[in-house]
Design a protein around this motif. Sequence first.
Motif, mmCIF file in Angstrom:
data_model
loop_
_atom_site.group_PDB
_atom_site.id
_atom_site.type_symbol
_atom_site.label_atom_id
_atom_site.label_comp_id
_atom_site.label_asym_id
_atom_site.label_seq_id
_atom_site.Cartn_x
_atom_site.Cartn_y
_atom_site.Cartn_z
ATOM 1 N N ARG A 108 0.832 -1.210 0.000
ATOM 2 C CA ARG A 108 0.000 0.000 0.000
ATOM 3 C C ARG A 108 0.863 1.255 0.000
ATOM 4 N NH1 ARG A 108 -3.238 -2.740 3.842
ATOM 5 N NH2 ARG A 108 -2.299 -1.521 5.523
ATOM 6 N N LYS A 152 2.427 1.791 -3.436
ATOM 7 C CA LYS A 152 1.450 2.324 -4.390
ATOM 8 C C LYS A 152 1.168 3.802 -4.103
ATOM 9 C CE LYS A 152 -1.049 -1.902 -5.543
ATOM 10 N NZ LYS A 152 -2.326 -2.605 -5.477
ATOM 11 N N LYS A 153 1.074 4.137 -2.816
ATOM 12 C CA LYS A 153 0.813 5.520 -2.423
ATOM 13 C C LYS A 153 1.956 6.418 -2.879
ATOM 14 C CE LYS A 153 -0.493 8.115 1.721
ATOM 15 N NZ LYS A 153 -0.638 8.016 3.176
ATOM 16 N N GLU A 154 3.185 5.917 -2.656
ATOM 17 C CA GLU A 154 4.352 6.689 -3.070
ATOM 18 C C GLU A 154 4.379 6.858 -4.588
ATOM 19 O OE1 GLU A 154 7.264 5.313 0.610
ATOM 20 O OE2 GLU A 154 7.650 4.589 -1.413
ATOM 21 N N LYS A 155 4.005 5.814 -5.291
ATOM 22 C CA LYS A 155 3.970 5.877 -6.750
ATOM 23 C C LYS A 155 2.942 6.911 -7.219
ATOM 24 C CE LYS A 155 4.697 2.051 -9.489
ATOM 25 N NZ LYS A 155 4.282 0.791 -10.121
ATOM 26 N N ARG A 156 1.763 6.929 -6.601
ATOM 27 C CA ARG A 156 0.720 7.901 -6.940
ATOM 28 C C ARG A 156 1.216 9.325 -6.690
ATOM 29 N NH1 ARG A 156 -2.995 4.337 -4.431
ATOM 30 N NH2 ARG A 156 -2.953 5.626 -2.564
ATOM 31 N N ASN A 157 1.832 9.504 -5.532
ATOM 32 C CA ASN A 157 2.328 10.834 -5.188
ATOM 33 C C ASN A 157 3.388 11.309 -6.199
ATOM 34 O OD1 ASN A 157 0.681 10.981 -3.005
ATOM 35 N ND2 ASN A 157 2.268 10.460 -1.496
ATOM 36 N N LYS A 158 4.250 10.345 -6.595
ATOM 37 C CA LYS A 158 5.299 10.678 -7.549
ATOM 38 C C LYS A 158 4.678 11.096 -8.873
ATOM 39 C CE LYS A 158 9.610 8.792 -9.348
ATOM 40 N NZ LYS A 158 10.411 7.567 -9.503
ATOM 41 N N LEU A 159 3.661 10.335 -9.326
ATOM 42 C CA LEU A 159 2.987 10.664 -10.583
ATOM 43 C C LEU A 159 2.283 12.011 -10.489
ATOM 44 C CD1 LEU A 159 1.499 7.193 -11.587
ATOM 45 C CD2 LEU A 159 3.352 8.405 -12.731
ATOM 46 N N LEU A 160 1.691 12.288 -9.346
ATOM 47 C CA LEU A 160 1.018 13.577 -9.179
ATOM 48 C C LEU A 160 2.019 14.726 -9.211
ATOM 49 C CD1 LEU A 160 -1.619 12.798 -6.389
ATOM 50 C CD2 LEU A 160 -2.067 13.392 -8.761
ATOM 51 N N ARG A 207 3.214 15.844 -12.860
ATOM 52 C CA ARG A 207 2.273 16.549 -13.707
ATOM 53 C C ARG A 207 2.478 18.004 -13.671
ATOM 54 N NH1 ARG A 207 -3.636 13.898 -12.959
ATOM 55 N NH2 ARG A 207 -3.092 11.841 -13.598
#
Length: 113
Positions: free
Chosen positions: A99, A102-110, A113
Amino acid sequence: MGLKDPGKGSRVNGKDWKGQKDPFRIKRLGVTKPSNFKEREVKKLQEQQYRARLQELKQEKEDVKKQRIADLKRRREIKEEKERYEKLAAKMHAKKVERLRKKEKRNKLLKER
């Protein structure tokens, strides 16, 4: 088998030429069982005590065996429970790590941008 005793007279079955046999008596041979009631009672009591003690020893042995088996089962159950909790903890930890990743990956993608 002795010869015919002249004082006895003739035999009933008419076989006067045969010798007379003595009756077979066990007591004459000296083979007797104890006729004393008290002796038999004492012997019987001793036999009962012996059997009771033997039964008691067997029961003690069986109890020890059952206790050993019960302890072994209890230890195995405790061990299995511990292993189950360890697996569960490892699984939960892995899920938590997944988890976070995945959270870190989402934050990185955000952030990108």
